[in-house]
Design an enzyme around this catalytic site. Sequence first.
Site, short mmCIF file in Angstrom:
data_model
loop_
_atom_site.label_atom_id
_atom_site.label_comp_id
_atom_site.label_asym_id
_atom_site.label_seq_id
_atom_site.Cartn_x
_atom_site.Cartn_y
_atom_site.Cartn_z
N LYS A 251 31.26 17.05 40.09
CA LYS A 251 30.46 17.55 38.97
C LYS A 251 30.18 16.36 38.06
O LYS A 251 31.05 15.89 37.33
CB LYS A 251 31.20 18.64 38.19
CG LYS A 251 30.35 19.27 37.10
CD LYS A 251 31.10 20.36 36.35
CE LYS A 251 30.16 21.07 35.39
NZ LYS A 251 29.54 20.16 34.40
N PHE A 640 16.79 3.59 10.41
CA PHE A 640 16.52 4.98 10.09
C PHE A 640 17.74 5.84 10.42
O PHE A 640 18.40 5.62 11.44
CB PHE A 640 15.32 5.50 10.90
CG PHE A 640 14.02 5.36 10.18
CD1 PHE A 640 13.59 6.32 9.29
CD2 PHE A 640 13.21 4.25 10.39
CE1 PHE A 640 12.38 6.19 8.63
CE2 PHE A 640 12.00 4.11 9.74
CZ PHE A 640 11.59 5.09 8.86
N ASP A 707 -3.88 2.14 4.61
CA ASP A 707 -3.15 0.88 4.78
C ASP A 707 -4.14 -0.27 4.90
O ASP A 707 -4.81 -0.42 5.93
CB ASP A 707 -2.27 0.98 6.03
CG ASP A 707 -1.41 -0.25 6.24
OD1 ASP A 707 -1.37 -1.11 5.34
OD2 ASP A 707 -0.78 -0.36 7.30
N GLY A 741 4.51 2.05 -2.79
CA GLY A 741 5.54 1.02 -2.98
C GLY A 741 5.30 -0.16 -2.06
O GLY A 741 6.09 -1.11 -2.05
N LYS A 743 1.57 -1.77 0.28
CA LYS A 743 0.22 -2.31 0.07
C LYS A 743 -0.81 -1.22 -0.24
O LYS A 743 -1.87 -1.52 -0.79
CB LYS A 743 -0.24 -3.07 1.31
CG LYS A 743 0.60 -4.30 1.64
CD LYS A 743 -0.02 -5.08 2.78
CE LYS A 743 -0.08 -4.25 4.07
NZ LYS A 743 -0.67 -5.02 5.19
N HIS A 746 -1.25 6.80 -0.58
CA HIS A 746 -1.23 8.05 0.17
C HIS A 746 -2.15 9.04 -0.52
O HIS A 746 -2.07 9.22 -1.75
CB HIS A 746 0.18 8.64 0.21
CG HIS A 746 1.09 7.97 1.17
ND1 HIS A 746 2.45 8.25 1.25
CD2 HIS A 746 0.86 7.01 2.11
CE1 HIS A 746 2.99 7.50 2.18
NE2 HIS A 746 2.06 6.74 2.71
N ASP A 795 -4.16 5.97 8.49
CA ASP A 795 -3.05 6.36 9.36
C ASP A 795 -2.85 7.87 9.25
O ASP A 795 -2.34 8.38 8.26
CB ASP A 795 -1.78 5.62 8.92
CG ASP A 795 -0.60 5.90 9.85
OD1 ASP A 795 -0.75 6.72 10.78
OD2 ASP A 795 0.48 5.31 9.62
N ARG A 812 11.73 1.50 -2.19
CA ARG A 812 11.41 0.86 -0.92
C ARG A 812 12.36 -0.32 -0.73
O ARG A 812 12.71 -1.02 -1.70
CB ARG A 812 9.96 0.36 -0.87
CG ARG A 812 8.91 1.42 -1.19
CD ARG A 812 9.03 2.68 -0.33
NE ARG A 812 8.97 2.44 1.08
CZ ARG A 812 7.84 2.48 1.79
NH1 ARG A 812 6.69 2.71 1.19
NH2 ARG A 812 7.87 2.27 3.10
#
Length: 874
Positions: A251, A640, A707, A741, A743, A746, A795, A812
């Site tokens: 197994k 992350f 971006d 924070g 370039k 959003h 993006d 950031r």
Amino acid sequence: MSLHEYKRKRNFGRTREPAPEDSARGGRAIFVVQLHHASRRHFDFRLQVGDALRSWAVPKGPSYDPKVKRLAVEVEDHPVSYADFEGDIDEGYGKGHVDLFDKGVWATRGDAEAQLAKGHLEFELFGERLKGRWHLVRSGRKERQPAWFLIKVDDAYAGEVEADDLLDATMRESTRRAAKTPATRAAASRSTARRKATPTTRRVSAASLAKAAAALGGAREARASGDFFPPQLARLRETPPQGDAWLHEVKWDGYRIVAAVADGATHLWSRNGLPWNDRVPEIVQAIDALGLDSARLDGELIALDSEGRSDFNALQRTLSGEAHAPLVYMVFDLPYLQGHDLSRVPLIERKALLARMLAHAPAHLNLSSHTVGHGDDVFAMAMAQKLEGIVAKRVDGGYRGGRGDDWQKIKRLESDEFAVVGYTPAKGSRLSFGSLLLARPDPDGGWTYAGRVGTGFTDAMLRELGDTLAKGGSKTPTVRIDAVDTMLRGALWVPPTVVAEVYYRGIGNKDLLRQPSLRTLRMDKSPDDLRDSDRDAPKATRKRTAANKATAKKATKPSPRATGKPAAERRTGHAPVPAADPDTVVITHPDRKVFPADGLTKQDVVDYYKAVMAWLLPGIHDRPTSTIRCPGGIDSPCFFQKHVMAGLDHVGVARLKEETGATADYLYPRDAAGVIELVQFGAVEFHPWGSHVDDADRADRVVFDLDPGDGVAWARVVAAARMTRGFLAELGLTSFVRTTGGKGLHVVVPLRPGAGWKEVKAFARGFADALAEAHPLEFVATAAKRLRKDRIYVDYLRNGRGATAVASYSLRSRPGAPVAVPLRWEELGKVRSGAAFDIHSVPKRLARLKKDPWDGIDTLRQDLAAVNRKLAGK
């Protein structure tokens, strides 16, 4: 590994090369080879080890000839995101053009860091151009930069092939244009004269296999399909069946994989029917090498440790990119081959044909051998070798998807999964703690003490758990204790957030586990799962948990989401807990420099997040949230963190399905204490999903990340945001704006009601494409770096399930400690850049505000379905 040298040598305001903070990547550890037309043309050879790419400059490129030693000069580590870089480096360090030569995953038997430290790494590559085994050997010569040799192992892929032989037309043209010396021109000339050699492996011919399959009794002609087919499953039994009517196999301790070959193309599927080709390319390549037109294979994917034994933990860590163990597909059945359905052929005959097919297969394909009869002896052997157990199968059985009695599994020891609810203090020379305290679910929705486990831990695991789980706690038990255990004196109790799988030898008369030993910590499971996990559990556990199912539904039902306030409960299956005071979170090493160049400490970061908490929390509470953790500060490796880790007491746990089909525990901040606890664990940035944990499959936000590429002035970014707002308004959608924070900006569109991720992503992509088509000199909707110069990349990829965008008021991890800040549209023209606000200015700004710049974002009703119907003309 440090990216300090990489950052020191580059001006990221001028170079197109990616900044280190963009280097997070999930999945398998990768390799990449880039052709770099710098002052001296060379190949850059890079292996992902941990959170960085270890890098070597190879002037002549890799050679497939084992007799050739190619000089490889070690250079600075690069961020993982550099693997996607192509295009021109206009000036400064490394000036020249960069092409992608090859990319894939890699593996090594043993610890990569330890081998590199000793000066000899043996590894295997799985790319489009580079395959097979290789050596990196450090030279004994003393050079200004460490010199190594890259050498091909004499395997099935070896041959008289050079890197220049494998260049495609695009890279050859780059080579021609960049050629400045007779040497580089000669190399280009040779590359056009040679032909690519295709390595071959010895194998049984497909025609002979087809003939053998057709001759089997019960075989039927049938058309091939590359679709998923349900695997046959086994029932749990306590002892092996007797007699020669049964064969017995090991197994294997891994992941079940089925493979379907159709028209010569291999398709791998998980047990749940999810595609796996991209996760294990070495297995795809190995099956391709068999030269089959059509087939179906069933087996188990395993990882091998340094001694060649199956290692489940190594498999999990390799698939997540934390390790590089070789993977092997242990094949145990062949229900279809070369146009013939073999599902009615007796198993013993299918396995004989399978053995013939795999006789000369690549190393990543192995036959799962068997023994006919002698079940007790085979099981005794499995116990002696400390294997997980055996699987018994009827010799004359066919192949049928689903669970049945023809396959039976017998485990070496009884095993089950329990919630970790505390620990006992360490004694003597023991590290960190003595044992972990375990509990099983109660019928009433609580937990009952099940015993202690103090063996089966490695030193590394003891240290890690000592730094996370085995800290703090209460002397008051958090579970019901029905049996007296004198060893619980001095025990410390914690809420159940981690699942441990343990082996044990039955249940004692006090209803406690007998001789438990840790098998693994199941980081892919949460205590919620234990309330309905008894399908294959031993009888003693099934009886105990059968009464739990009715209450389990009630215990795990998500509570309604709070609006503008922290969630009222954690989704961990135990009773709701009130929001905790963030001041109760102990901050260790408060003087540690998080932003060294700015003199900002961990305590400064804590103080900032406490100051902005009322503004930060509404955007992240109850949302699955990835954090960027920088435990050693932003100049050290950052990574992350999206899954729950041991030791978190205040952070919510959401059980969500991943792309692999497995489920995992995602963290989400539920209150201020949870945010500060994550900061204590090194979190600097917060990146939430566009959905909430109680409705993770429906997005309530659409985020367009504007971006700017090189050469784009800030005024153009502002104008682009206003233009985006205007186009959205024409569709009837109100939008909000935020600095990142970084370039760019959003533009955020709230949705109420929410929409499915597929619908949201399709809309976002279509909108981005429309912007780029309408204003091609201003916008671009593709991520390719070479197309983004002097334009703004729209993006839209932040709008898929599991994708994230930085939270409002999040720091950031960049010099200067910039912050992502929501704005009123009216004040956008007064802002000087995407990083205009920082850790010092944001609290002052908030103190002056009389109204939230995004006031009404959570109550605004906007229906994406209505917009799509309008666009479709309905």
